[in-house]
Enzyme design. Structure first.
Site, PDB file in Angstrom:
ATOM      1  N   ASP A 198      46.133 -13.007  29.535  1.00  0.00           N
ATOM      2  CA  ASP A 198      45.067 -12.376  28.774  1.00  0.00           C
ATOM      3  C   ASP A 198      44.047 -11.859  29.780  1.00  0.00           C
ATOM      4  OD1 ASP A 198      42.861 -11.688  27.292  1.00  0.00           O
ATOM      5  OD2 ASP A 198      42.769 -13.539  26.138  1.00  0.00           O
ATOM      6  N   TYR A 210      34.324   1.024  20.250  1.00  0.00           N
ATOM      7  CA  TYR A 210      35.498   1.271  21.105  1.00  0.00           C
ATOM      8  C   TYR A 210      35.190   2.381  22.111  1.00  0.00           C
ATOM      9  CZ  TYR A 210      40.022   3.240  22.445  1.00  0.00           C
ATOM     10  OH  TYR A 210      41.079   3.746  23.162  1.00  0.00           O
ATOM     11  N   GLY A 211      34.648   3.496  21.619  1.00  0.00           N
ATOM     12  CA  GLY A 211      34.322   4.605  22.512  1.00  0.00           C
ATOM     13  C   GLY A 211      33.261   4.242  23.527  1.00  0.00           C
ATOM     14  N   ALA A 212      32.289   3.436  23.105  1.00  0.00           N
ATOM     15  CA  ALA A 212      31.244   3.012  24.033  1.00  0.00           C
ATOM     16  C   ALA A 212      31.835   2.174  25.156  1.00  0.00           C
ATOM     17  CB  ALA A 212      30.170   2.221  23.286  1.00  0.00           C
ATOM     18  N   ALA A 213      32.790   1.314  24.820  1.00  0.00           N
ATOM     19  CA  ALA A 213      33.441   0.492  25.845  1.00  0.00           C
ATOM     20  C   ALA A 213      34.215   1.368  26.827  1.00  0.00           C
ATOM     21  CB  ALA A 213      34.365  -0.530  25.189  1.00  0.00           C
ATOM     22  N   LYS A 214      34.888   2.387  26.310  1.00  0.00           N
ATOM     23  CA  LYS A 214      35.641   3.285  27.186  1.00  0.00           C
ATOM     24  C   LYS A 214      34.713   4.156  28.032  1.00  0.00           C
ATOM     25  CE  LYS A 214      39.921   2.225  26.116  1.00  0.00           C
ATOM     26  NZ  LYS A 214      40.772   1.489  27.096  1.00  0.00           N
TER      27      LYS A 214
END
Length: 238
Positions: A54, A142-146
């Site tokens: 993980d 999700y986009g912020a993490a990317k």
């Protein structure tokens, strides 16, 4: 010399395609995943080494890194939309859980894995991380993490370039042949995503794998600190 390649999230979708591309090139490929059965099966099918890991667990990341004396290519392909976290009973608590899950799966896993293997990255080596078109628009947590992944990559490139190690992000657009959407995509939505492209087709896992293979090639040694958009023109840059 045979190259040693590590692909996280290598049991399915893009990660599997990347692992297969390097294995076909004669590299010694190590792939990871969370489920032992999937890891064992995929490793056997590709002629690779499989490790249950993980990427968001710092202890597991350290144990993974200890397997290597030298690593030529790291591909941080683990990520995607996390399963819905358990309800907390509080709207803000639920929101926080969603953001934490996306940051862990799509940013921190890559950071932890890269930092763990940093001492064994070989001169002339490559770090590749899988980003997303979602970082540019309508991506939510999700986009912020990317997007944060791309910012981290730029800093990482400055740190590792003096050692001859390149660091880049591949920001994929709509790619078929993955489990990203968690099931069959409605045809109307699929058609809309394809219509956004210039070339009128969905991306394939092989498109991303070929880009990763190029980034690890001698022809890409002066290419570092970049986010490469592989989306058929659905998002363009200048």
């Amino acid at each position: 010399m045979t190259r040693t390649v590590l692909v996280t999230g290598g049991t399915s979708g893009i990660g599997r395609a990347v692992a297969a591309r390097f294995a076909a090139d004669g590299a010694e490929v190590h792939l990871t995943g969370r489920r032992a059965e999937a890891v064992e099966r995929t490793a056997a099918e590709l002629g690779a080494h499989g490790v249950v890991c993980d990427a968001t667990d710092p202890v597991a990341a350290a144990a993974l890194a200890a397997r290597f004396e030298r690593l030529d290519v790291l591909v941080n392909a683990a990520g995607g939309l996390p399963a819905g976290p358990a309800a907390t009973g509080s709207p803000l608590g639920d929101l926080l859980a969603v953001w934490q899950a996306n940051l862990a799966q799509n940013l921190l896993g890559a950071v932890l894995t890269t930092e763990a293997v940093r001492p064994v990255l070989a001169p002339g080596g490559t770090v590749i991380s899988l980003g997303s078109i979602g970082a540019e628009r309508r991506g939510g947590s999700y986009g912020a993490a990317k997007a944060a992944l791309a910012a981290w990559n730029a800093a990482l490139s400055a740190e590792l370039a003096p050692r001859g190690v390149s660091c880049n992000v591949i920001a994929a657009g709509y790619v078929e042949g993955t489990a990203f959407f968690g099931g069959a995509l409605p045809e109307e939505r699929r058609r809309a995503l394809i219509e956004e492209t210039h070339d009128g087709r969905p991306g394939t896992v092989e498109d991303i794998a070929a880009t990763a293979h190029f980034l690890a090639s001698p022809g890409a040694r002066h290419l570092t600190g970049q986010t490469l958009h592989v989306n058929g023109g659905a998002h363009t840059t200048r």
